[in-house]
Design an enzyme around this catalytic site. Sequence first.
Site, PDB file in Angstrom:
ATOM      1  N   MET A 167       0.852  -1.193   0.000  1.00 27.48           N
ATOM      2  CA  MET A 167       0.000   0.000   0.000  1.00 27.48           C
ATOM      3  C   MET A 167       0.890   1.245   0.000  1.00 27.48           C
ATOM      4  SD  MET A 167      -3.432  -0.909   2.019  1.00 27.48           S
ATOM      5  CE  MET A 167      -2.868  -0.640   3.668  1.00 27.48           C
ATOM      6  N   GLY A 168       2.138   1.101  -0.453  1.00 32.44           N
ATOM      7  CA  GLY A 168       3.052   2.242  -0.484  1.00 32.44           C
ATOM      8  C   GLY A 168       3.559   2.582   0.903  1.00 32.44           C
ATOM      9  N   GLY A 182      11.239  -3.017   5.410  1.00 29.84           N
ATOM     10  CA  GLY A 182      10.521  -4.299   5.392  1.00 29.84           C
ATOM     11  C   GLY A 182      10.019  -4.617   3.985  1.00 29.84           C
ATOM     12  N   HIS A 183       9.402  -3.626   3.331  1.00 30.93           N
ATOM     13  CA  HIS A 183       8.922  -3.837   1.957  1.00 30.93           C
ATOM     14  C   HIS A 183      10.101  -4.097   1.010  1.00 30.93           C
ATOM     15  CE1 HIS A 183       5.654  -1.015   3.461  1.00 30.93           C
ATOM     16  NE2 HIS A 183       4.945  -2.044   3.034  1.00 30.93           N
TER      17      HIS A 183
HETATM   18  O1  PAF Z   1      -0.159  -5.785   3.804  1.00 31.61           O
HETATM   19  C1  PAF Z   1      -0.571  -4.851   3.073  1.00 31.61           C
HETATM   20  O2  PAF Z   1       0.119  -3.855   2.857  1.00 31.61           O
HETATM   21  C2  PAF Z   1      -1.947  -4.953   2.430  1.00 31.61           C
HETATM   22  O3  PAF Z   1      -2.849  -5.578   3.275  1.00 31.61           O
HETATM   23  C3  PAF Z   1      -1.920  -5.639   1.051  1.00 31.61           C
HETATM   24  C4  PAF Z   1      -1.494  -7.099   1.162  1.00 31.61           C
HETATM   25  C5  PAF Z   1      -0.969  -4.902   0.126  1.00 31.61           C
HETATM   26  C6  PAF Z   1      -3.316  -5.614   0.435  1.00 31.61           C
HETATM   27  O4  PAF Z   1      -3.772  -4.308   0.258  1.00 31.61           O
END
Ligand code: PAF
Length: 281
Positions: free
Chosen positions: A30-31, A36-37
């Site tokens: 979700m940006g 972590g991402h």
């Molecule tokens: O974990 C998240 O950031 C959200 O729940 C996801 C998996 C991108 C779905 O919108």
Amino acid sequence: MQIVSSTTVLQEVLQRWREEGKQIGLVPTMGALHEGHLTLVRRSVAENDVTVVSVFVNPTQFNNKSDLAKYPRDLQRDAALLEAVGCDLVFAPEVSDMYTPEELDTPFEFDFQGLDKVMEGKFRPGHFNGVVQVVSKLFRLVEPRKAYFGQKDFQQLAIIRHMTRVMEFGLEIVECAIVREPSGLAMSSRNERLTLQEREIAATISKVLFECRTFVPGKSPAELRAWVETQIDAVEGLRLEYFEIANSNTLQSALSWDEPTVGCIAVFCGDVRLIDVIKCS
Ligand code: PAF
């Protein structure tokens, strides 16, 4: 790296890649990206020929509309971070690219077989319906070979695994370890909303979780729950929403350490809701 908002353009690029025999990895986000991402993206880049990262603040998974309004959005910053770690395509659709007005008005139905009734699901009714709705859409659009999710959202991971099986997506869900700040605080986009003092206070959450694990198997799951509750309640500035020791597969309350277990916690620090997870047995 391309940035695409239209699903038609996305399909054209994906079609070309498929014709070239490329294996696609997907990292749904979700940006408001943090380390972590980026760890998920690096892993996808290493394991696939091409990596798609979706950046979409999904309105249907927010049961609290002010949380949705406050959610940080900065596509330029996110895109720069993604380019630096080798992402090939950022898919950043508008809400109207993802949903029809009817879909936005009608709760998404799915048989969770009870996985949504506990922990996060109990406190955020409808949240996982929205998660399954958007992730299943992304899986259908991108058709990845592998999709990457962080362990911090442990219940989400279990539900996405279940959905992948039930909907027969035929792709691999890759579970990635929690990335922590040097203080131990689990990385989260929400940490940006903590003041410096709150960050210090919030670091207690992981300290309590790490310490609680040292009591396994000496204390029973029930005793450990009570111990963690007392520790968090004693910290000024933290308000416990729940701490649960759950079976890692069924997510139901664990009764003994013979089951695979995780400790899952949700705590308010000021008005910021934080979650964390620790494997217990
Ligand atoms: O974990 C998240 O950031 C959200 O729940 C996801 C998996 C991108 C779905 O919108």
